[in-house]
Scaffold this motif. Structure first.
Motif, mmCIF file in Angstrom:
data_model
loop_
_atom_site.group_PDB
_atom_site.id
_atom_site.type_symbol
_atom_site.label_atom_id
_atom_site.label_comp_id
_atom_site.label_asym_id
_atom_site.label_seq_id
_atom_site.Cartn_x
_atom_site.Cartn_y
_atom_site.Cartn_z
ATOM 1 N N HIS A 19 0.943 -1.301 -0.031
ATOM 2 C CA HIS A 19 0.135 0.011 0.149
ATOM 3 C C HIS A 19 0.951 1.380 0.142
ATOM 4 C CE1 HIS A 19 -3.312 2.667 0.884
ATOM 5 N NE2 HIS A 19 -2.677 3.040 1.892
ATOM 6 N N CYS A 20 1.986 1.382 0.860
ATOM 7 C CA CYS A 20 2.655 2.554 1.105
ATOM 8 C C CYS A 20 3.875 2.751 -0.077
ATOM 9 C CB CYS A 20 3.504 2.468 2.307
ATOM 10 S SG CYS A 20 2.194 2.814 3.751
ATOM 11 N N PHE A 21 4.417 1.699 -0.408
ATOM 12 C CA PHE A 21 5.571 1.831 -1.194
ATOM 13 C C PHE A 21 5.285 1.060 -2.924
ATOM 14 C CE2 PHE A 21 7.134 1.307 2.732
ATOM 15 C CZ PHE A 21 8.036 2.576 2.957
ATOM 16 N N GLY A 22 4.115 0.568 -3.049
ATOM 17 C CA GLY A 22 3.570 0.192 -4.414
ATOM 18 C C GLY A 22 4.296 -1.277 -5.022
ATOM 19 N N PHE A 23 4.922 -2.235 -4.090
ATOM 20 C CA PHE A 23 5.404 -3.210 -4.272
ATOM 21 C C PHE A 23 5.115 -4.310 -3.272
ATOM 22 C CE2 PHE A 23 8.884 -1.752 -2.097
ATOM 23 C CZ PHE A 23 9.112 -3.057 -1.384
ATOM 24 N N LYS A 24 4.904 -5.625 -3.773
ATOM 25 C CA LYS A 24 4.685 -6.828 -2.883
ATOM 26 C C LYS A 24 5.964 -7.380 -2.763
ATOM 27 C CE LYS A 24 1.577 -10.593 -2.258
ATOM 28 N NZ LYS A 24 0.453 -10.991 -2.511
ATOM 29 N N PRO A 25 6.248 -7.431 -1.386
ATOM 30 C CA PRO A 25 7.409 -8.269 -0.844
ATOM 31 C C PRO A 25 7.426 -9.674 -1.487
ATOM 32 C CG PRO A 25 6.473 -7.191 0.871
ATOM 33 C CD PRO A 25 5.555 -6.999 -0.172
#
Length: 69
Positions: A50-56
């Motif tokens: 949500h905050c950084f735009g990528f899925k870990p």
């Protein structure tokens, strides 16, 4: 070496930490570190996305580039 883990209330830990800080030059735990345990520092599971735009990635997926080819 096996170690036994027991729950110790923060109030008891404060006393122990205070004693260690007064008697040891480099105690294993300080009052500042103990205070950090009282802070709620968890987040929602989707916060990174949500905050950084990528899925870990899972650790084993993220380290695949280290495997010899």
């Amino acid at each position: 070496m096996r170690r036994v883990k027991i729950h110790t209330p923060i109030s008891f830990m404060r006393i122990a930490v205070m004693a260690m800080e007064r008697t040891m030059s480099n105690p294993p735990v300080t009052s500042v570190e103990l205070a950090q345990l009282e802070i709620d520092n968890t987040t929602h599971l989707d916060s990174v996305e949500h905050c950084f735009g990528f899925k870990p990635l899972a650790l084993n997926q993220g380290l695949d580039y280290l495997k010899p080819s």
